[in-house]
Write an enzyme that holds these catalytic residues in place. Sequence first.
Site, PDB file in Angstrom:
ATOM      1  N   ILE A   1       0.854  -1.183   0.000  1.00  0.00           N
ATOM      2  CA  ILE A   1       0.000   0.000   0.000  1.00  0.00           C
ATOM      3  C   ILE A   1       0.896   1.241   0.000  1.00  0.00           C
ATOM      4  O   ILE A   1       1.960   1.248   0.607  1.00  0.00           O
ATOM      5  CB  ILE A   1      -0.904   0.003   1.249  1.00  0.00           C
TER       6      ILE A   1
ATOM      7  N   LYS B   1       5.855   3.398   0.032  1.00  0.00           N
ATOM      8  CA  LYS B   1       5.199   2.119  -0.236  1.00  0.00           C
ATOM      9  C   LYS B   1       5.648   1.120   0.811  1.00  0.00           C
ATOM     10  O   LYS B   1       6.844   0.866   0.970  1.00  0.00           O
ATOM     11  CB  LYS B   1       5.586   1.651  -1.634  1.00  0.00           C
TER      12      LYS B   1
ATOM     13  N   ASP C   1       4.769  -5.025 -15.630  1.00  0.00           N
ATOM     14  CA  ASP C   1       3.407  -4.642 -15.264  1.00  0.00           C
ATOM     15  C   ASP C   1       3.103  -3.229 -15.737  1.00  0.00           C
ATOM     16  O   ASP C   1       2.692  -2.371 -14.959  1.00  0.00           O
ATOM     17  CB  ASP C   1       3.214  -4.784 -13.748  1.00  0.00           C
TER      18      ASP C   1
END
Length: 797
Positions: free
Chosen positions: A519, A536, A630
């Site tokens: 998160i 993070k 990604d």
Amino acid sequence: MAIRNIFFFLALFLLHFHHLAFANVPLNKTLSTNDQNASWNSPSGEFAFGFRPIENTELFLLAIWFNNIPSKTIVWYANMPNPAVPAGSRVQLTPTGLNLTNPQGQAMWTTGELQGDVSYAEMRDGGNFVLASSNSSYLWQSFNYPTDTLLPNQTLPLNSNLSSHLTPTNYSKGRFELYFDNGNLLLSQIGWPTESRYTNYFSVSSATNDNDSALQLVFDTSNLYVEARGGDRKPLGPEWSALILDVNGYYYRATLDYYGVFTLYSHPKESLNQVWSVVTNVPPNICQAPGSDMGSGSCGYNSYCSWDDYNRRPTCNCPGGYSWVDPNDEFGGCKPDFSFDCGADDERSQENPEEVFEMKPLLNVNWPLGDYEKLINYTLDECIRSCLYDCNCAAVVPNAAKDCWKKRFPLSNGRYGDAKQGFTTTFFKKRIDQPGVNSPHPADQDRVQLALLGSLIGSLVIITLLVATVVSIILLKPKKVVKKVSSFFETNMHSFTYEALKEATHGFSEEVGRGSFGIVYKGTLNSMTNTVIAVKRLDRVVREREKEFRNELSAIGRTCHRNLVRLIGFCDEEIHRLLVYDFMSNGTLADILFKQPKPIWNLRVSLALGIARGLLYLHEECDTPIIHCDIKPQNILIDEHFMPKISDFGLAKLLYSNKSRTHTMIRGTRGYVAPEWFKNVPVTAKVDVYSYGVMLLEIICCTRSLEMDLDEVEEGEAILVDWAYDCYMEGRIEILVENDKEAMADMKRLKKWVMIAIWCIQENPETRPSMKTVMQMLEGLVEVPCPPTPQSFFPIV
Ligand SMILES: *[C@@H]1O[C@H](CO)[C@@H](O)[C@H](O)[C@H]1NC(C)=O
Ligand SMILES: *[C@@H]1O[C@H](CO)[C@@H](O)[C@H](O)[C@H]1NC(C)=O
Ligand SMILES: *[C@@H]1O[C@H](CO)[C@@H](O)[C@H](O)[C@H]1NC(C)=O
Ligand SMILES: *[C@@H]1O[C@H](CO)[C@@H](O)[C@H](O)[C@H]1NC(C)=O
Ligand SMILES: *[C@@H]1O[C@H](CO)[C@@H](O)[C@H](O)[C@H]1NC(C)=O
Ligand SMILES: *[C@@H]1O[C@H](CO)[C@@H](O)[C@H](O)[C@H]1NC(C)=O
Ligand SMILES: *[C@@H]1O[C@H](CO)[C@@H](O)[C@H](O)[C@H]1NC(C)=O
Ligand SMILES: *[C@@H]1O[C@H](CO)[C@@H](O)[C@H](O)[C@H]1NC(C)=O
Ligand SMILES: *[C@@H]1O[C@H](CO)[C@@H](O)[C@H](O)[C@H]1NC(C)=O
């Protein structure tokens, strides 16, 4: 009738009142940095005068800015050696002029001696702030004291100059000046911080007689040109002569940017979802502009400059083994992450430099100035070795004629792609990476070559040692801490304690997003002038992944590109693994792409190019190539200047040395992942190309590749991709950008980019172009052939 009249007069009265209350500033009025948002605005509200906070600091600038646009671009500031003033400063309008005082009440800046008493001040609609006497004649006007910007209706007379500021956030006098000399308008770098001007890198055609010599630089409402004494108008360049400005629809400004380019910008007045775009600029390409023997050039020392023709600005890069002097300032130059060891206190580097240093080739890059030796009849090998064994040598440029140019440190005026000079390769010296382990052994091949060169080098070493000793006595400051970095992170990264990050994020209270494996929270680092950060927090890292995590961290920590999010630091304490990044104020690409109103075409074009540049860097320009794995709009962050930054390397896979394929578990996000993920074949950098292709279509169409609605997913997952290909085949590309006038007007690019996207999403990875080719196709440097059918798409997993 009578009532109508009353309304009419009432309206007039209100207008007048409005004028008095907002436009004219009465005597004794003060503004303070403490009254937030307080400013003296022009009647239309387009310009404001007051204090602007300087980002990431607690300082302010007494300034004039465009007040109706989101970026609140500054066009003038009170010019003093350090224009940044502390909180608590005030400015007052007195009969003798403006008086800027610090919190202690001491004067810091005034408008100087005026020819009469001030009776009021006015922020005018064109951007001119004026002090007027009781008969309304101007005693002082900001237009007469330009800083780095000219506005329409403003002229720059012969005896004045524009001076760039130092960095995006430091408004002190910078490294470049625009001025008149001997009847010419010139641009020069200065011997910062003094006024000494180096040889100019740009001039408007030189004057042949008195009538021809420059009188002033005029910015009127239709053009920007040099007016000669005889009345002739000289354009600043071919593109400038044909300018037609539309001052009703657009704001304009001409700014000497802190990297030395004098740029005419425009900004639509109406639409909010906009940024400044470049109309034209001089010099046309500062990277290739003639350099001066002295000074660093646009990019600062040791870095090299490449011209970004789409955004019309230079970009700077550090050679491998070098990093930014100031990570926040791309134009501040680079420093080696190692020492050249001229101090002779490290025997190994003196006697066997090839164990310590290597010479890395940099294709098509040159530092044309700063040669200190020219050796002739030297083979490539000899040339490279002569630099390796010379501690003063930072780089060599061998050429086909067997000349060997040795370059001294610091390197200056570095440039990429100097077509005029032919294809050059520079070999620059860097310390051999020692990932965790000490003393790598030179390859056997190196030893053989070394033996052949033995005697020559032997004598060179002795000479070098002598020179080195002398030079080191003269030049070198006491030993620097750069040497022997104990950590394997030889970067500018900070190591934070968990407590510090907990405090910075107020106990991880403000969640701003969720990435892979963790998160992300917003925070502020007080220790670093209130830098806003994104932290993070990684989920617990499995022990087996620990090593991989560290390798990734260290590789990514060494990346340095303006289209990648910068890792500021990390925390590696007990069970805690956190990564600290720059905070990006405009959220993610997904936030702006799939919202109404959709971002304008020009912005989308520049975002697509920026992301491609970032990917190209990861794939081909890093020491260790990196596959991101990604790529998707949620992982592209957008900074305050709408510059895209690739983020979230949580899945990234490093391609160590000569391996260009790698086996791995399925990574990535449905809708963006390449088919080979499902086939148990090795994946390559081409998986990112695939994801980029999908995202490029999303950027073009402002439509998600996959509808999130689960019912629709079953009907065929890659809806956008199918649809786009159908539209392309049917020759109805315009459907993809329905109602987007700007995109329709750019049909040629639109069609080409759709074709590029289709190339990227080919099922066979070998058929997909590399990121380098994609970049060249996007930039129009190579033709785009007709793409084959991308086959069909996703097996359901
Ligand atoms: C401004 O201040 C001075 C001295 O404090 C005072 O004499 C003068 O009347 C003031 N002027 C206005 C317009 O308020
Ligand atoms: C200042 O302006 C910002 C944005 O326009 C607004 O959110 C804030 O409330 C204002 N502050 C004050 C004290 O008016
Ligand atoms: C500016 O203000 C300071 C402090 O109030 C005062 O000492 C100084 O005389 C003023 N200067 C001018 C030019 O008004
Ligand atoms: C206005 O006043 C200034 C000084 O206050 C004076 O120099 C100028 O001549 C005046 N102009 C007119 C038109 O009266
Ligand atoms: C420039 O000056 C002209 C004439 O004074 C004025 O009509 C126009 O609005 C000004 N334009 C701008 C952009 O300030
Ligand atoms: C540049 O202009 C400023 C004022 O605009 C002046 O103070 C400075 O002396 C000028 N510099 C040179 C070198 O002429
Ligand atoms: C701007 O740079 C100058 C020179 O390096 C420095 O003295 C000054 O403190 C800096 N100002 C800010 C606001 O950082
Ligand atoms: C300069 O201009 C003046 C007036 O237009 C003209 O008389 C003179 O001949 C010109 N001189 C040159 C060298 O062209
Ligand atoms: C270069 O070296 C070759 C062989 O060593 C020699 O024949 C030639 O004359 C040299 N050329 C120059 C310009 O010194």
